[in-house]
Design an enzyme around this catalytic site. Sequence first.
Site, PDB file in Angstrom:
ATOM      1  N   GLU A  27       0.852  -1.194   0.000  1.00  0.00           N
ATOM      2  CA  GLU A  27       0.000   0.000   0.000  1.00  0.00           C
ATOM      3  C   GLU A  27       0.883   1.237   0.000  1.00  0.00           C
ATOM      4  O   GLU A  27       1.996   1.229   0.554  1.00  0.00           O
ATOM      5  CB  GLU A  27      -0.909   0.010   1.241  1.00  0.00           C
ATOM      6  CG  GLU A  27      -1.826   1.226   1.304  1.00  0.00           C
ATOM      7  CD  GLU A  27      -2.820   1.180   2.454  1.00  0.00           C
ATOM      8  OE1 GLU A  27      -3.624   2.133   2.582  1.00  0.00           O
ATOM      9  OE2 GLU A  27      -2.795   0.205   3.227  1.00  0.00           O
ATOM     10  N   ASN A  72      -6.594   1.681   2.874  1.00  0.00           N
ATOM     11  CA  ASN A  72      -7.267   2.962   3.040  1.00  0.00           C
ATOM     12  C   ASN A  72      -6.860   3.971   1.965  1.00  0.00           C
ATOM     13  O   ASN A  72      -7.654   4.813   1.552  1.00  0.00           O
ATOM     14  CB  ASN A  72      -6.968   3.542   4.421  1.00  0.00           C
ATOM     15  CG  ASN A  72      -7.548   2.704   5.535  1.00  0.00           C
ATOM     16  OD1 ASN A  72      -8.343   1.795   5.305  1.00  0.00           O
ATOM     17  ND2 ASN A  72      -7.166   3.002   6.763  1.00  0.00           N
ATOM     18  N   ASN A 172     -12.312  -0.875  -0.591  1.00  0.00           N
ATOM     19  CA  ASN A 172     -11.579  -1.310   0.600  1.00  0.00           C
ATOM     20  C   ASN A 172     -12.301  -0.871   1.863  1.00  0.00           C
ATOM     21  O   ASN A 172     -12.631   0.314   2.014  1.00  0.00           O
ATOM     22  CB  ASN A 172     -10.167  -0.709   0.597  1.00  0.00           C
ATOM     23  CG  ASN A 172      -9.407  -1.045   1.869  1.00  0.00           C
ATOM     24  OD1 ASN A 172      -8.909  -2.161   2.023  1.00  0.00           O
ATOM     25  ND2 ASN A 172      -9.308  -0.098   2.792  1.00  0.00           N
ATOM     26  N   GLU A 173     -12.581  -1.816   2.744  1.00  0.00           N
ATOM     27  CA  GLU A 173     -13.107  -1.538   4.092  1.00  0.00           C
ATOM     28  C   GLU A 173     -14.214  -0.488   4.103  1.00  0.00           C
ATOM     29  O   GLU A 173     -14.209   0.427   4.937  1.00  0.00           O
ATOM     30  CB  GLU A 173     -11.957  -1.126   5.021  1.00  0.00           C
ATOM     31  CG  GLU A 173     -10.993  -2.263   5.296  1.00  0.00           C
ATOM     32  CD  GLU A 173      -9.930  -1.936   6.344  1.00  0.00           C
ATOM     33  OE1 GLU A 173      -9.924  -0.795   6.862  1.00  0.00           O
ATOM     34  OE2 GLU A 173      -9.116  -2.818   6.640  1.00  0.00           O
ATOM     35  N   TYR A 244      -6.661  -7.222  12.308  1.00  0.00           N
ATOM     36  CA  TYR A 244      -5.360  -6.790  12.822  1.00  0.00           C
ATOM     37  C   TYR A 244      -5.321  -6.715  14.346  1.00  0.00           C
ATOM     38  O   TYR A 244      -4.302  -6.345  14.903  1.00  0.00           O
ATOM     39  CB  TYR A 244      -5.040  -5.379  12.336  1.00  0.00           C
ATOM     40  CG  TYR A 244      -4.758  -5.215  10.886  1.00  0.00           C
ATOM     41  CD1 TYR A 244      -3.584  -5.696  10.323  1.00  0.00           C
ATOM     42  CD2 TYR A 244      -5.645  -4.540  10.062  1.00  0.00           C
ATOM     43  CE1 TYR A 244      -3.308  -5.501   8.977  1.00  0.00           C
ATOM     44  CE2 TYR A 244      -5.372  -4.343   8.721  1.00  0.00           C
ATOM     45  CZ  TYR A 244      -4.202  -4.826   8.188  1.00  0.00           C
ATOM     46  OH  TYR A 244      -3.922  -4.631   6.863  1.00  0.00           O
ATOM     47  N   GLU A 292      -6.319  -8.871   4.262  1.00  0.00           N
ATOM     48  CA  GLU A 292      -5.489  -8.096   5.197  1.00  0.00           C
ATOM     49  C   GLU A 292      -5.500  -8.837   6.526  1.00  0.00           C
ATOM     50  O   GLU A 292      -6.559  -9.007   7.133  1.00  0.00           O
ATOM     51  CB  GLU A 292      -6.013  -6.667   5.385  1.00  0.00           C
ATOM     52  CG  GLU A 292      -5.863  -5.771   4.166  1.00  0.00           C
ATOM     53  CD  GLU A 292      -6.148  -4.311   4.473  1.00  0.00           C
ATOM     54  OE1 GLU A 292      -5.851  -3.880   5.614  1.00  0.00           O
ATOM     55  OE2 GLU A 292      -6.652  -3.611   3.584  1.00  0.00           O
ATOM     56  N   GLN A 351       1.757  -5.808   5.973  1.00  0.00           N
ATOM     57  CA  GLN A 351       2.084  -5.627   4.564  1.00  0.00           C
ATOM     58  C   GLN A 351       3.430  -6.274   4.260  1.00  0.00           C
ATOM     59  O   GLN A 351       3.958  -7.009   5.099  1.00  0.00           O
ATOM     60  CB  GLN A 351       2.076  -4.153   4.229  1.00  0.00           C
ATOM     61  CG  GLN A 351       0.681  -3.550   4.338  1.00  0.00           C
ATOM     62  CD  GLN A 351       0.588  -2.121   3.857  1.00  0.00           C
ATOM     63  OE1 GLN A 351       1.488  -1.558   3.250  1.00  0.00           O
ATOM     64  NE2 GLN A 351      -0.532  -1.492   4.149  1.00  0.00           N
TER      65      GLN A 351
END
Length: 504
Positions: A27, A72, A172-173, A244, A292, A351
């Site tokens: 990212e 993000n 994303n999210e 996470y 993720e 990542q």
Amino acid sequence: MIPVSITIDPAFRVGPVRRRTFGSFVEHLGRCVYTGIHDPSHPTADGDGFRKDVIELTRELGVSTVRYPGGNFVSGYRWEDGVGPVAERPSRLDLAWHSTEPNTVGVDEFMRWTKAADVEPMMAVNLGTRGVQEALDLLEYCNVKGGSRLSDLRRANGTPEPHDITMWCLGNEMDGPWQIGHKTAYEYGRLAAETARAMRMIQPDLELVACGSSGVAIPTFGEWERIVLTEAYEHVDLISAHAYYWEDEGDLGSFLASATDMDHFIESVTATADAVRAHKKLAKRIHISFDEWNVWYQHRAESQPPTGDDWPVAPILLEDRYNVADAVVVGNLIISLLRHSDRVHAASLAQLVNVIAPIMTEPGGRSWKQTTFHPFAQASRFARGDVLRVALDVATYETAKYGDAALADAVATYDAETGDVALFAVNRSTDEPALLDVDLRSIPGLRLVDASTLANPDHTWQATADDDSSVLPRANATAQVADGHLRVEVPPVSWNVVRLTTQG
């Protein structure tokens, strides 16, 4: 020692080992791209400015896919900023991480990096500040051979052949209030369906990932998946899962049991997807892209973005330093992903470089491996054939976060063509060694190839640029095979790999 009884039987097949389980994530965040994979001043830099030392470590890690460019970041990204002559590209404010994005690396450079690193790209489109048309534009730029404005623009920019990206994330999210363009489940579900339908008009065989929940603690967890899939089920192939929140908060026992939470996450999403399938009376199954996941110490200072008038390029962000216990948990999370290979068809360790990453770099200088590098690399290298659901008999212990948890966890893989078996196991006990007694009688003729253990009397040991090799997976001399059983002693807080074969 803690007695651990494990039975391996090829009749108890979960599904194939999926190479996409061993994906990662790049990212535009902190130093992941700039001074991470890309550092033109580095002695090993190639013609595009990519660090060859990082490329070699990526290959050694065994990464199969890489998700890009966010995260993000993608929810405010204008992909057009990152193509064409670099000197003409604009710098933009990145609202997600309060940074400045110079756009030195864009889609064409990234695709050249994937070829150098021998990984499959997984592209995300911006459904935060943008929508259907911008997703179609990016797909046209990347995958149409020529004869249209954007495909010809790619050719003019130096890439005559299409990038042929098959796997695409639809945003994303979007469930997260922190996300630029955050939407309700109904809003996002309709947008995902519209975007997917339109993208398939250009290329019907795309593999499309809808946004699932960003964690089981999100208030909309479960209901989000139900609504999104009700809207988009017929048009997508996978739904994402992100997690996470596993970190050692002073309770090592709970931390070591983190994989029980991943199990719950996967099984809950699977149940919800199957409920929508039943309601719609469809044969097609939706699978999971756990794109993720990692251990992340979110409350540390390095995880706090800049503020105010400070909009730096590539600031130090999310640069966690991982210890031995973190590596054991990462290994256990890989065990969870493998044992759900019937429904988890892709995953991305987030990542790859510098940002909560197995690989670290110094700008213009050294690169080195974190402790979490090793379980990922071993699993990627040795997991082959089919995943087997092992029968595990072991005592439990009480955790504050997850209730009773097994003191050990394991999964095995079996390649019928080569006769190779790999056993991956962790000892979650904080103070007692364990004796693994593995029944191998269902696969006659197995002999030991090797056994290794990653552990240290000090589970807080961390690798550094000066020393990333004092604690590595080491040969475990206690492993023996006799009378159809494997027996091996493993220390507390340990990640263990045993390889066996029927060959010669």
